[in-house]
Design a protein around this motif. Structure first.
Motif, PDB file in Angstrom:
ATOM      1  N   LEU A  32       0.820  -1.206   0.000  1.00 42.76           N
ATOM      2  CA  LEU A  32       0.000   0.000   0.000  1.00 42.76           C
ATOM      3  C   LEU A  32       0.857   1.260   0.000  1.00 42.76           C
ATOM      4  CD1 LEU A  32      -2.639  -0.962   2.747  1.00 42.76           C
ATOM      5  CD2 LEU A  32      -2.590  -1.600   0.321  1.00 42.76           C
ATOM      6  N   SER A  33       0.311   2.311  -0.611  1.00 42.30           N
ATOM      7  CA  SER A  33       0.924   3.637  -0.537  1.00 42.30           C
ATOM      8  C   SER A  33      -0.194   4.666  -0.390  1.00 42.30           C
ATOM      9  CB  SER A  33       1.761   3.930  -1.787  1.00 42.30           C
ATOM     10  OG  SER A  33       0.969   3.854  -2.957  1.00 42.30           O
ATOM     11  N   PRO A  34       0.043   5.719   0.397  1.00 41.90           N
ATOM     12  CA  PRO A  34      -1.026   6.681   0.658  1.00 41.90           C
ATOM     13  C   PRO A  34      -1.432   7.462  -0.583  1.00 41.90           C
ATOM     14  CG  PRO A  34       0.715   6.856   2.307  1.00 41.90           C
ATOM     15  CD  PRO A  34       1.243   5.999   1.195  1.00 41.90           C
ATOM     16  N   GLY A  35      -2.736   7.594  -0.760  1.00 39.81           N
ATOM     17  CA  GLY A  35      -3.281   8.441  -1.816  1.00 39.81           C
ATOM     18  C   GLY A  35      -4.384   9.342  -1.297  1.00 39.81           C
ATOM     19  N   ILE A  36      -4.850   9.083  -0.057  1.00 35.85           N
ATOM     20  CA  ILE A  36      -5.907   9.871   0.579  1.00 35.85           C
ATOM     21  C   ILE A  36      -5.408  10.322   1.949  1.00 35.85           C
ATOM     22  CG2 ILE A  36      -8.273   9.863   1.478  1.00 35.85           C
ATOM     23  CD1 ILE A  36      -8.923   7.613  -0.481  1.00 35.85           C
ATOM     24  N   LEU A  37      -5.475  11.610   2.203  1.00 40.13           N
ATOM     25  CA  LEU A  37      -5.247  12.114   3.555  1.00 40.13           C
ATOM     26  C   LEU A  37      -6.617  12.405   4.155  1.00 40.13           C
ATOM     27  CD1 LEU A  37      -2.568  14.502   4.856  1.00 40.13           C
ATOM     28  CD2 LEU A  37      -4.952  14.946   5.446  1.00 40.13           C
ATOM     29  N   HIS A  38      -6.875  11.808   5.312  1.00 40.45           N
ATOM     30  CA  HIS A  38      -8.198  11.962   5.927  1.00 40.45           C
ATOM     31  C   HIS A  38      -8.105  12.682   7.261  1.00 40.45           C
ATOM     32  CE1 HIS A  38     -12.442  11.047   6.568  1.00 40.45           C
ATOM     33  NE2 HIS A  38     -12.113  10.979   7.854  1.00 40.45           N
ATOM     34  N   PHE A  39      -8.891  13.752   7.407  1.00 44.44           N
ATOM     35  CA  PHE A  39      -9.025  14.463   8.673  1.00 44.44           C
ATOM     36  C   PHE A  39     -10.200  13.889   9.458  1.00 44.44           C
ATOM     37  CE2 PHE A  39      -6.846  17.825   6.221  1.00 44.44           C
ATOM     38  CZ  PHE A  39      -5.902  18.248   7.144  1.00 44.44           C
ATOM     39  N   ARG A 130      -4.034  12.512  -3.608  1.00 46.90           N
ATOM     40  CA  ARG A 130      -4.958  13.006  -4.640  1.00 46.90           C
ATOM     41  C   ARG A 130      -6.346  13.312  -4.114  1.00 46.90           C
ATOM     42  NH1 ARG A 130      -3.461   7.830  -7.627  1.00 46.90           N
ATOM     43  NH2 ARG A 130      -2.515   7.550  -5.563  1.00 46.90           N
ATOM     44  N   ILE A 131      -6.635  12.837  -2.904  1.00 48.83           N
ATOM     45  CA  ILE A 131      -7.920  13.132  -2.272  1.00 48.83           C
ATOM     46  C   ILE A 131      -7.652  13.516  -0.821  1.00 48.83           C
ATOM     47  CG2 ILE A 131     -10.142  12.183  -1.506  1.00 48.83           C
ATOM     48  CD1 ILE A 131     -10.026  10.255  -3.885  1.00 48.83           C
ATOM     49  N   VAL A 132      -8.303  14.578  -0.361  1.00 52.17           N
ATOM     50  CA  VAL A 132      -8.321  14.932   1.053  1.00 52.17           C
ATOM     51  C   VAL A 132      -9.762  14.782   1.514  1.00 52.17           C
ATOM     52  CG1 VAL A 132      -7.989  16.742   2.771  1.00 52.17           C
ATOM     53  CG2 VAL A 132      -6.347  16.477   0.895  1.00 52.17           C
ATOM     54  N   GLY A 185       3.374  23.742  -9.108  1.00 59.33           N
ATOM     55  CA  GLY A 185       2.805  23.249 -10.353  1.00 59.33           C
ATOM     56  C   GLY A 185       2.209  21.858 -10.239  1.00 59.33           C
ATOM     57  N   VAL A 186       1.793  21.480  -9.022  1.00 60.90           N
ATOM     58  CA  VAL A 186       1.203  20.169  -8.779  1.00 60.90           C
ATOM     59  C   VAL A 186      -0.319  20.273  -8.839  1.00 60.90           C
ATOM     60  CG1 VAL A 186       0.924  18.304  -7.087  1.00 60.90           C
ATOM     61  CG2 VAL A 186       3.149  19.434  -7.365  1.00 60.90           C
ATOM     62  N   GLN A 187      -0.950  19.333  -9.490  1.00 67.59           N
ATOM     63  CA  GLN A 187      -2.405  19.323  -9.619  1.00 67.59           C
ATOM     64  C   GLN A 187      -3.063  19.354  -8.233  1.00 67.59           C
ATOM     65  OE1 GLN A 187      -3.998  15.758 -11.461  1.00 67.59           O
ATOM     66  NE2 GLN A 187      -5.592  16.920 -12.495  1.00 67.59           N
ATOM     67  N   PRO A 188      -4.131  20.131  -8.041  1.00 65.94           N
ATOM     68  CA  PRO A 188      -4.786  20.156  -6.731  1.00 65.94           C
ATOM     69  C   PRO A 188      -5.466  18.826  -6.419  1.00 65.94           C
ATOM     70  CG  PRO A 188      -6.081  21.390  -8.330  1.00 65.94           C
ATOM     71  CD  PRO A 188      -4.777  21.050  -9.002  1.00 65.94           C
ATOM     72  N   PHE A 189      -5.521  18.505  -5.157  1.00 64.78           N
ATOM     73  CA  PHE A 189      -6.272  17.322  -4.738  1.00 64.78           C
ATOM     74  C   PHE A 189      -7.765  17.629  -4.721  1.00 64.78           C
ATOM     75  CE2 PHE A 189      -4.113  19.230  -0.919  1.00 64.78           C
ATOM     76  CZ  PHE A 189      -5.204  19.942  -0.421  1.00 64.78           C
ATOM     77  N   ASP A 274     -17.014  13.798  -9.316  1.00 68.48           N
ATOM     78  CA  ASP A 274     -16.291  15.037  -9.609  1.00 68.48           C
ATOM     79  C   ASP A 274     -14.986  15.013  -8.830  1.00 68.48           C
ATOM     80  OD1 ASP A 274     -15.513  17.591 -10.283  1.00 68.48           O
ATOM     81  OD2 ASP A 274     -16.901  18.591  -8.910  1.00 68.48           O
ATOM     82  N   PHE A 275     -13.929  14.475  -9.472  1.00 67.59           N
ATOM     83  CA  PHE A 275     -12.635  14.304  -8.811  1.00 67.59           C
ATOM     84  C   PHE A 275     -11.546  14.882  -9.701  1.00 67.59           C
ATOM     85  CE2 PHE A 275     -15.409  11.461  -6.658  1.00 67.59           C
ATOM     86  CZ  PHE A 275     -14.893  11.260  -5.398  1.00 67.59           C
ATOM     87  N   THR A 276     -10.739  15.766  -9.124  1.00 65.37           N
ATOM     88  CA  THR A 276      -9.719  16.482  -9.896  1.00 65.37           C
ATOM     89  C   THR A 276      -8.585  15.575 -10.355  1.00 65.37           C
ATOM     90  OG1 THR A 276     -10.155  18.420  -8.525  1.00 65.37           O
ATOM     91  CG2 THR A 276      -8.156  18.455  -9.847  1.00 65.37           C
ATOM     92  N   ALA A 277      -8.141  14.693  -9.484  1.00 67.19           N
ATOM     93  CA  ALA A 277      -6.896  13.957  -9.727  1.00 67.19           C
ATOM     94  C   ALA A 277      -7.093  12.447  -9.654  1.00 67.19           C
ATOM     95  CB  ALA A 277      -5.845  14.401  -8.714  1.00 67.19           C
ATOM     96  N   GLY A 278      -8.251  11.977 -10.081  1.00 65.23           N
ATOM     97  CA  GLY A 278      -8.520  10.550 -10.074  1.00 65.23           C
ATOM     98  C   GLY A 278      -9.085  10.077  -8.745  1.00 65.23           C
ATOM     99  N   ARG A 279      -9.585   8.839  -8.739  1.00 64.76           N
ATOM    100  CA  ARG A 279     -10.201   8.263  -7.550  1.00 64.76           C
ATOM    101  C   ARG A 279     -10.191   6.750  -7.647  1.00 64.76           C
ATOM    102  NH1 ARG A 279     -14.889   5.933  -8.907  1.00 64.76           N
ATOM    103  NH2 ARG A 279     -16.142   6.693 -10.657  1.00 64.76           N
ATOM    104  N   PRO A 280     -10.355   6.062  -6.520  1.00 63.02           N
ATOM    105  CA  PRO A 280     -10.565   4.617  -6.572  1.00 63.02           C
ATOM    106  C   PRO A 280     -11.910   4.291  -7.225  1.00 63.02           C
ATOM    107  CG  PRO A 280      -9.925   5.326  -4.360  1.00 63.02           C
ATOM    108  CD  PRO A 280     -10.265   6.561  -5.131  1.00 63.02           C
ATOM    109  N   ALA A 281     -12.050   3.065  -7.698  1.00 61.98           N
ATOM    110  CA  ALA A 281     -13.307   2.620  -8.321  1.00 61.98           C
ATOM    111  C   ALA A 281     -14.285   2.202  -7.217  1.00 61.98           C
ATOM    112  CB  ALA A 281     -13.045   1.467  -9.282  1.00 61.98           C
ATOM    113  N   PHE A 282     -14.712   3.189  -6.428  1.00 59.99           N
ATOM    114  CA  PHE A 282     -15.566   2.890  -5.278  1.00 59.99           C
ATOM    115  C   PHE A 282     -16.866   2.192  -5.684  1.00 59.99           C
ATOM    116  CE2 PHE A 282     -13.243   6.549  -3.216  1.00 59.99           C
ATOM    117  CZ  PHE A 282     -12.666   5.804  -2.198  1.00 59.99           C
TER     118      PHE A 282
END
Length: 497
Positions: A32-39, A130-132, A185-189, A274-282
């Motif tokens: 695994l590698s992080p792709g979502i930061l969750h508050f 890519r997702i917060v 210059g990094v795409q927004p999450f 509506d996801f800017t930088a991709g998402r899992p296939a939930f």
């Protein structure tokens, strides 16, 4: 219940030692590698978003979308301390009335030290995130409840506006991360609210962009134009964890878990794609993606969450502890059914592919589940934030159509009577709202002057001016004080002599 002295402490090293009946990850932490930061790593998040990810990762997918935890409150410190000792693993116990099943999920790879702003901003700046996502509760979005809008004058927001380089709120941290990404210059999450808030994506956008307005209007415009904030309807009951739940996990499932999650077997997530930088296939894990989530959201908020309030306050005043016990009380159950079918369901717009009365019957079934251990006190919690979202809009809509609001006015009177601070038996109700002192003062004043309660304009807004609502509220509140909850419910239900 006897203690299971052979229970296995939850950890990565002990996964293969867990009892055979406990499901566990088929994926390794190293995969695994992080792709979502969750508050907000709380029970609902671990019973909802983490379960969807666990399903996908067990199918060999989304392993680059692991969770990185973050938080800004003392609660987050306690949660981190509990989960760190078990390698961020969680035991999730799903319960129907007939069956309980335990699964260990391992989708979180780390949990940043809460309130360490520098570490959180560094993580938010990482292109891999890519997702917060957020579960910061209904009251965590700095919304003026009467206006339904972001409140830029909240002291925490004012502080972050003055010191954007040292933010303390979730939204200040998100802005700092977005600024760093824009500069590099990094795409927004994508910012994805998972809270039980009407139009949660829109509310979240207004909080982030509203704070940005006070810092840099040009950057605020970029946030509004560039960052995705999908709306979503989320639904699963996941009560607070106590020693009761820890004991069940230990004695029935053979696991020592410092903070297990118990939840119903029902799970729903309807979200706008509506996801800017991709998402899992939930959707492959059971989520439903739609163009506009509004119909599902209104159905859930009005029927389920409004229904919870209808159950909560009469049951609380009659000293009922568990939700299923409230549902088993004939007066509470009949009150719920009458208000829902007479006043709420008739003004809920159609939902594609959904029978609203069937949805309500499912709500009843869920609330009757004795295994969840959901408490009346939890349903009564935070009414000052919940009533303006879950009950008052139904009142306003009915008044706008010239329709009666008798049952909803009684619900509001029951909330007022509850906030006076004692049950019908005289038992003290411990503070159960962030604004408890204010509510208690207004509720006690309303015993002789009902308008002292409706005068809370930040909660009731213009609804308090409607003569039909004012009269019904005052009549019911007076009856509650004179006759008590049971007799008042009987009168409403036409059962009084």
């Amino acid at each position: 219940m006897p203690t299971n002295t052979l229970a296995i402490p939850l950890s990565l090293a002990n996964l293969d030692k867990l009892p055979a009946g406990v499901a566990r990850p088929s994926y390794a932490r190293g995969d695994l590698s992080p792709g979502i930061l969750h508050f907000g790593i709380g029970n609902f998040h671990r019973a909802h978003l983490q379960v969807y990810l666990d399903r996908l990762m067990n199918a060999g997918k989304a392993r680059d979308f692991a969770i990185l935890g973050a938080g800004v409150t003392p609660y987050d410190v306690k949660m981190r301390d509990a989960l760190e000792g078990q390698d961020w693993l969680s035991t999730v116990v799903e319960q129907s009335a007939a069956v309980s099943a335990a699964r260990v999920t391992g989708v979180m790879t780390d949990f940043l030290p809460p309130m360490d702003g520098a570490a959180i901003i560094r993580a938010l700046s990482d292109p891999a995130i890519r997702i917060v996502s957020l579960t910061v509760t209904e009251g965590g979005y700095f919304v003026n409840p009467a206006l339904g809008k972001f409140d830029p004058e909240n002291p925490a927001i004012v502080a972050d506006a003055r010191a954007p380089e040292n933010p303390k709120t979730v939204f200040g941290l998100i802005l700092a991360g977005l600024k760093a990404r824009k500069a590099a210059g990094v795409q927004p999450f994508t910012v994805m609210s998972c809270d039980n808030v009407p139009h949660n994506g829109k509310v979240c956008r207004e909080a982030v962009a509203g704070l940005a307005e006070a810092q840099d209007k040009g950057f605020a415009a970029w946030v509004r134009d560039t960052v995705a904030f999908p709306n979503a309807m989320v639904d699963r009951i996941a009560p607070a964890t106590s020693d009761r739940e820890r004991g069940i996990v230990r004695d029935e499932f053979g696991i020592e878990d410092a903070w297990p999650v118990f939840c119903e077997d029902f799970l729903q997530w309807v979200v706008e794609d509506d996801f800017t930088a991709g998402r899992p296939a939930f959707e492959e894990a059971g989520a439903e993606f739609v163009r506009d989530v509004t119909p599902w959201e209104m159905m859930k908020i009005r029927i389920l969450n409004g229904g919870h309030a209808i159950i909560a306050y009469p049951a609380g005043l009659m000293d009922i502890h568990f939700v299923h016990e409230g549902m088993e009380h004939p007066l509470v159950r009949a009150f719920l059914q009458k208000v829902e079918r007479d006043e709420i369901i008739p003004i809920v717009p159609p939902v594609p592919g959904t029978d609203l009365d069937g949805y309500f019957r499912k709500v009843e079934e869920r609330c009757l589940n004795p295994k969840i251990g959901d408490t009346i006190r939890r349903l009564c919690l935070d009414g000052s934030n919940r009533q303006p979202k879950f009950i008052i809009p139904s009142i306003a809509d009915r008044l706008a159509q010239g329709l009666p609001v008798d049952g909803l006015a009684l619900e509001s009177a029951l909330w007022c009577r509850y906030c006076a601070g004692t049950t019908d038996s005289g038992a003290v109700i411990e503070p159960n709202d962030p604004n408890w002192d204010r509510l208690t003062g207004a509720a006690q004043a309303a015993k002789s002057d009902p308008m002292a309660w409706l005068g809370m304009r930040d909660i009731y807004g213009e609804t308090a001016d409607a003569p039909a609502f004012r009269t019904a509220f005052a009549d019911w509140l007076g009856m509650l004080w004179r006759s008590g909850t049971a007799e008042t419910l009987q009168r409403y239900l036409g059962q009084a002599e």
